[in-house]
Design an enzyme around this catalytic site. Structure first.
Site, PDB file in Angstrom:
ATOM      1  N   ARG A   7       0.858  -1.204   0.000  1.00  0.00           N
ATOM      2  CA  ARG A   7       0.000   0.000   0.000  1.00  0.00           C
ATOM      3  C   ARG A   7       0.883   1.240   0.000  1.00  0.00           C
ATOM      4  O   ARG A   7       0.597   2.239  -0.656  1.00  0.00           O
ATOM      5  CB  ARG A   7      -0.948   0.000   1.200  1.00  0.00           C
ATOM      6  N   TYR A  56     -16.277  17.448 -15.334  1.00  0.00           N
ATOM      7  CA  TYR A  56     -16.761  16.069 -15.311  1.00  0.00           C
ATOM      8  C   TYR A  56     -17.780  15.935 -14.170  1.00  0.00           C
ATOM      9  O   TYR A  56     -17.531  16.399 -13.049  1.00  0.00           O
ATOM     10  CB  TYR A  56     -15.563  15.121 -15.107  1.00  0.00           C
ATOM     11  N   ASP A  60      -7.232  19.219 -14.370  1.00  0.00           N
ATOM     12  CA  ASP A  60      -7.605  17.876 -14.803  1.00  0.00           C
ATOM     13  C   ASP A  60      -7.295  17.829 -16.296  1.00  0.00           C
ATOM     14  O   ASP A  60      -8.002  18.410 -17.110  1.00  0.00           O
ATOM     15  CB  ASP A  60      -9.097  17.643 -14.515  1.00  0.00           C
ATOM     16  N   LYS A  74      -8.331   6.769 -19.206  1.00  0.00           N
ATOM     17  CA  LYS A  74      -8.624   7.355 -20.512  1.00  0.00           C
ATOM     18  C   LYS A  74      -7.397   7.253 -21.433  1.00  0.00           C
ATOM     19  O   LYS A  74      -6.919   6.171 -21.678  1.00  0.00           O
ATOM     20  CB  LYS A  74      -9.130   8.781 -20.315  1.00  0.00           C
TER      21      LYS A  74
HETATM   22  C1  LIG Z   1     -12.299  14.594 -17.077  1.00  0.00           C
HETATM   23  C2  LIG Z   1     -12.419  13.457 -16.104  1.00  0.00           C
HETATM   24  N1  LIG Z   1     -11.842  13.555 -14.915  1.00  0.00           N
HETATM   25  C3  LIG Z   1     -11.924  12.562 -13.991  1.00  0.00           C
HETATM   26  C4  LIG Z   1     -12.637  11.411 -14.256  1.00  0.00           C
HETATM   27  C5  LIG Z   1     -12.731  10.326 -13.209  1.00  0.00           C
HETATM   28  O1  LIG Z   1     -11.880   9.273 -13.516  1.00  0.00           O
HETATM   29  P1  LIG Z   1     -12.160   7.732 -13.126  1.00  0.00           P
HETATM   30  O2  LIG Z   1     -13.393   7.304 -13.863  1.00  0.00           O
HETATM   31  O3  LIG Z   1     -10.907   7.041 -13.573  1.00  0.00           O
HETATM   32  O4  LIG Z   1     -12.351   7.688 -11.654  1.00  0.00           O
HETATM   33  C6  LIG Z   1     -13.265  11.268 -15.494  1.00  0.00           C
HETATM   34  C7  LIG Z   1     -14.045  10.052 -15.793  1.00  0.00           C
HETATM   35  O5  LIG Z   1     -14.725   9.954 -16.770  1.00  0.00           O
HETATM   36  C8  LIG Z   1     -13.155  12.316 -16.449  1.00  0.00           C
HETATM   37  O6  LIG Z   1     -13.760  12.249 -17.638  1.00  0.00           O
END
Ligand SMILES: Cc1ncc(COP(=O)(O)O)c(C=O)c1O
Length: 387
Positions: free
Chosen positions: A54, A107, A179, A204
Site C-alpha cells: 500500500r 466532469y 484535470d 482514458k
Molecule cells: C475529465 C475526467 N476527470 C476525472 C474522471 C474520473 O476518472 P475515473 O473514472 O478514472 O475515476 C473522469 C471520468 O470519466 C473524467 O472524464
C-alpha cells in the site's frame, strides 16, 4: 524519472521508469510485483525502501516515474481511479471552511464529489466560467485554497488559459489543479504553464485501451507531494500491480495514439460541422471554436474529443445512437475504439437539471471520443446512422 527530461516525449513515453535492470535479470518490461510485503535483513531498514505494497510497490514506482516524466513533473503518484486521485488531493489540501473556485463545466463525478461529499465537511465551492480569467479573480476569497480547472472541459470543450489562471491563483496563495484527462500529457503540460498539480484519469488516454481504471497526480512541489503521498497511504487509494502494468503498457504508445486520435477527430469535426443535422460542433481544432487561437497556443494538437449539438431533440438522438455500428454508445473516453455518449443521460446525469441547462448540456448534446480506426469507416458509420 531516471532518464533525462531532455529526451523527447516519445522516447520518455517508451522508456521512463522502465530501464532494464542489467545488474539483476535485465527485464525490458517492468515485472508485475505481486508481493504485498517485503522482507528485510535489518528490522529498521526496509529493503530498497520497500515495506508494504500500500505504501510502495516496484511496479507502481515504475509507473509513477513514467507519469512524472510525461508531465515534466518531479513527482508522480498513481491511484486506483481518477476519482481516488481527486479525493486524496482534496482531502490533502482542504479543511473545514476552505473555499474552492471551480470551472462550471466539469466532469459530473468531480461536481458530485465537491457537492455531495466535500460540502458535508464544510468546504465551500464557487463555480465560474474559467474561460474568463477575471471571473476566477473575482471569485477568489480569503479562504480560497484551490482553483480547479479542466481544459478542454468535459463535455463542452471550453479552453481555459491555464497560465493566466495559475498566476491569479498563485497571487492569492491558492494552488491550481488542472484535470488534464481530455488533453493527455502529449497535448499539453499544465505544470509548464504554472499549474501546481496535474490530474489524470489514466483510465482514458494514458491507459488508452479501455481495460483498466486508474488515476494519477503529477506535481513538482515536494512539500505538497509529501502530504499527498502520506494521505494516499493513510487512505489506501492505490492501484494494483497488474493495473499499474496495464497503464505502463498503454502509456508507451500515447504519442502515436494521440496523433491519430487528433487526425481522425479533425476529419469528423469538419464533417459534423457541415452536416445540417448538427447545429453546433465544439472542437478546439475548428477555426470556428471561439478559443481556437488559445488552443493553438496551449495545445500541441486538438485531441480526440468532440461534442456536437444534434437537431431534433431526444428522439432524434436516440435514433442516431441506435443506428451506429462502429461507434459504441458508452461512457468513458480515450480508448483506441470510438465511443459516443449522451452527457445529459449518461456522464452528466448526476447534475441537477437546472445546472445542466445553465451550463449548456442540453438533450441534443452528444460527446464523441474518436478512436484510431480508419476515418473513412467512422464517417460512413455516422453517415449511415444519420441517413
Ligand atoms: C475529465 C475526467 N476527470 C476525472 C474522471 C474520473 O476518472 P475515473 O473514472 O478514472 O475515476 C473522469 C471520468 O470519466 C473524467 O472524464
Amino acid at each position: 524519472m531516471s532518464r533525462s527530461r531532455t529526451l523527447g516525449f516519445d522516447t520518455r513515453a517508451v522508456h521512463s521508469g522502465e530501464e532494464p535492470r542489467l545488474d539483476a535479470t535485465g527485464d525490458v518490461v517492468s515485472p508485475i510485483h505481486l508481493s504485498s510485503t517485503f522482507a528485510r535483513l535489518d528490522p529498521s531498514e526496509p529493503t530498497a525502501g520497500l515495506e508494504y505494497s500500500r505504501t510502495g510497490n516496484p511496479t507502481r514506482l515504475a509507473l509513477e516515474a513514467r507519469l512524472a516524466s510525461l508531465e515534466n513533473a518531479k513527482h508522480g503518484l498513481a491511484f486506483s481511479s481518477g476519482m481516488a486521485a481527486e479525493t486524496t488531493l482534496m482531502l490533502s489540501v482542504l479543511t473545514k471552511g476552505s473555499h474552492v473556485v471551480a470551472e462550471n463545466d466539469l466532469y459530473g463525478g468531480t461536481v458530485r464529489l465537491l457537492e455531495r461529499t466535500l460540502r458535508k465537511f464544510g468546504v465551500d465551492i464557487t463555480y465560474v466560467d474559467t474561460r474568463r480569467p477575471v471571473a476566477v479573480k473575482n471569485a477568489i476569497k480569503a479562504a480560497t485554497k484551490m482553483v480547479w480547472l479542466e481544459s478542454p472541459t468535459n463535455p463542452l470543450m471550453h479552453i481555459c488559459d491555464i497560465e493566466a489562471v495559475s498566476k491569479i491563483a498563485a497571487k492569492a496563495g491558492a494552488i491550481t489543479v488542472v484535470d488534464n484527462t481530455f488533453a493527455s500529457p502529449y497535448l499539453q503540460n499544465p505544470l509548464d504553464m504554472g499549474a501546481t498539480v496535474v490530474l489524470h484519469s489514466t483510465t482514458k488516454y494514458i491507459g488508452g485501451h479501455s481495460d483498466v481504471v486508474g488515476g494519477a497526480l503529477m506535481l513538482s512541489d515536494s512539500h505538497l507531494y509529501e502530504i499527498v503521498k502520506f494521505n494516499q497511504n493513510a487512505i489506501g487509494a492505490i492501484p494494483s500491480p497488474f493495473d499499474c502494468f496495464l497503464v505502463l503498457r498503454g502509456s508507451k504508445t500515447l504519442h502515436l495514439r494521440m496523433r491519430r486520435h487528433s487526425e481522425n477527430a479533425a476529419i469528423i469535426a469538419e464533417f459534423l460541422s457541415k452536416h445540417p443535422m448538427f447545429s453546433a460542433v465544439h472542437y478546439p481544432g475548428l477555426r470556428t471554436h471561439p478559443q481556437y487561437a488559445l488552443a493553438c497556443r496551449q495545445m500541441r494538437l486538438p485531441g480526440g474529443m468532440i461534442s456536437a449539438e444534434m437537431r431534433g431533440g431526444l428522439s432524434q438522438v436516440r435514433k442516431f445512437l441506435r443506428r451506429l455500428k462502429i461507434f459504441s454508445v458508452a461512457e468513458s473516453l480515450g480508448g483506441v475504439e470510438s465511443l459516443v455518449e449522451h452527457p445529459a443521460s449518461m456522464t452528466h446525469a448526476s447534475l441537477p437539471l437546472e445546472r445542466r441547462e445553465r451550463i449548456g448540456i442540453g438533450d441534443g448534446l452528444l460527446r464523441f471520443s474518436v478512436g484510431i480506426e480508419d476515418s473513412s469507416d467512422l464517417i460512413s458509420d455516422i453517415k449511415s446512422a444519420l441517413a
